[in-house]
Design an enzyme around this catalytic site. Sequence first.
Site, PDB file in Angstrom:
ATOM      1  N   GLU A   1       0.793  -1.225   0.000  1.00 24.87           N
ATOM      2  CA  GLU A   1       0.000   0.000   0.000  1.00 24.87           C
ATOM      3  C   GLU A   1       0.831   1.285   0.000  1.00 24.87           C
ATOM      4  O   GLU A   1       0.662   2.152   0.848  1.00 24.87           O
ATOM      5  CB  GLU A   1      -0.950  -0.006   1.204  1.00 24.87           C
ATOM      6  CG  GLU A   1      -1.916  -1.176   1.157  1.00 24.87           C
ATOM      7  CD  GLU A   1      -2.908  -1.193   2.323  1.00 24.87           C
ATOM      8  OE1 GLU A   1      -4.052  -1.551   2.083  1.00 24.87           O
ATOM      9  OE2 GLU A   1      -2.516  -0.850   3.461  1.00 24.87           O
TER      10      GLU A   1
HETATM   11  C1  ACM Z   1      -2.290  -5.474   3.777  1.00 26.25           C
HETATM   12  O1  ACM Z   1      -3.396  -5.912   4.104  1.00 26.25           O
HETATM   13  N1  ACM Z   1      -2.159  -4.234   3.376  1.00 26.25           N
HETATM   14  C2  ACM Z   1      -1.111  -6.296   3.806  1.00 26.25           C
END
Ligand code: ACM
Length: 709
Positions: A322
């Site tokens: 992310e």
């Molecule tokens: C995640 O759930 N961003 C690893």
Amino acid sequence: MTKFSLFLSVLSVSSLLFPSNGWSADRSQQRNLIPLPAELTWQEGELPIDSNFMVALEGRKDSSLEGAVQRWLDRLAKRTGVRVSKMIQASPEQAKFVIQCEGEGKAPSVLQDESYSLAVTTLQARLSAPNPLGILRGLETLMQLVRSHGKRHMLPCVTIQDRPRFRWRGLLIDVARHWQPVEVIKRNLDGMAAVKMNVLHWHLTDDQGFRIESRKFPKLQEHGSDGKYYTQLQVQELLAYAQERGIRVIPEFDMPGHVTSWLVGHPELASAPGPYQIERTFGIKDPTFDPTREEVYQFIEAFLGEMAKLFPDEYLHIGGDEVNGKQWNQNSKIQEFIHEHNLKDNHDLQAYFNSRLSQILTKQGKKMVGWDEILHPQLPKNIVVQSWRGPVALAHAAKTGYDGILSYGYYLDHIRTAAFHYNVDPIPSNSDLTAEQRAHILGGEAAMWSEYVTSETIDSRIWPRTIAIAERFWSPASIQAVVDMYRRLEVESIRLEEFGLTHRSNYATMLQRLAGKYTVESLKVLADVVEPVKLYARESAHHYTSETPLNRLVDAARPESDTARLFRNAVDQFLKDAPRVGRSQEVQFVLTRWRNNDKKLRPILEQSELVAEAAPLSRDLSTAAKLGLEAVKFLKSGQPASVSWQDEGRRILDRAQEPRAEVEIAVIPGIRKLVLAASQLEKLKGLPAADWNRELDSQVEASKRKLEK
Ligand code: ACM
């Protein structure tokens, strides 16, 4: 009502109402191993556990094994009252329990053999394994075998050859979003060991907290943790605790995104000027390391060097998920760097960062683990990819030669059922991977992200559902019977609280706090039939920060309502031979209880600000239950239900199924099935029971899906 009597009432109501559930039946006591062993043959007879039950250790002397056996004996004594005297002195001939192990005790590693064999005869139990690790796994099996009839305790005769299907069977605990003290980690390590899990993935840093002491860079925890972090001494204590239980510990230092808490003390690492503050909200944030500056790598190398020494496992997790790239896009120097280095985009830049990390870790003798975003052709093949975005990503990793572990489908914070997780397989039966590619799939990890859990509720989100996941990782792929899994899971769930886990007991405490001075019974009736909303629905329902108290009905409610599951079974039993219907007592008993509950709960709803939000749910449960009772009446009498009743019924159920107060009433689908059956009696008369049962189930599912949209 005291905790103890509440606990009793939970048990007695469920066994009274649903005797077929049957976990208390003697017949089933024998067969409640979970995870199930690879090979097992039950035999006639039993070995008594009494004051003659002496234990002997054969083979290489190993202090870790002696410790493990002593812990086992302590648990046995607690459970049975039988205190087995000193084991070491017993000779193998005298002993009732012989443990045989030639291998040397070592820190657990990914390659270590965990197999064991166990044979219980009427004369002796014999547990042998090539390594102490196998003995640990076998001791857990043996503990699950112990059963009692009145004052007598015994082991059933059995032969077991056991080994794990996957070598990596993990649980991720996020201690950043909500801090989890040492004792929470310890009791969860005990729970993991009891179901043969072998990796604690410790998510130690994120935007909301930097949870470990760095002696090299103390500003990290001093500015980034609100004082809530593990000292290195505590880390060492936990590492020893895990190792004694055969559990590897993989620390995760998530980077280059999810790093706000680092930047509070060290803004110079960021891609945009500070100052930074500890993040209090959740989601994907902008702050990101600057991957173009050498000082950043020097810092990371020094920090990871310190951590690499502290954590003995050969793997270290660098996160990598992310990264939204906003700070990179807005920084002209970073954009120039991308250009100068012939990188295509931010993903390429992150791959550059990751390959630098991988070099650093290799130098420090570690292998790198990262989330599936890190996959890039440029990365060396000795890394492990953890897939959270889907089985396709994992299969892709395996096909391109990377080791991988699966977490997609095992997110505990998604509040799915144990059955849902149980059906997810790191190597699904329709997988097109070759044998060589399959060998790259090391296993999987359940993931306990902590946005919506505190140390008071975390156990109840991890357990008992993780028991089902543990079986998926350990047992042969062919073990799939869901009903039997639930039966065994329930037995083990109760036992796990022996370790101080609170996944069952916190319910009474939290409900009583909500009920204040009132008796908790009517609130419990409502709480028993609701489940927290699924996936990410809480995010949009309410404004949460890491400071928001997690003390409401949604937090007390079980992720999976056993009552709803058992009610659905009872409805199915009732309807199984429709239009001739079966026993209605169970169904009517609970429906009546739910119908009458709103009135009883009213005083609490009116007095307690914390549960006032549950008033519409309570009213709707009552109305839906009344409707369900009418449906039962129609079904029993064979009278057709009027069209207006059917229309009104649909309206009532659709409203009752809407989530409120961030919970949903989990028994509505069961009631809907009754109402649909009553509505379609004429149409169903001509069809075989199995067909129309399937038809009703699909209508129930369809209306659930429609309402979810
Ligand atoms: C995640 O759930 N961003 C690893």
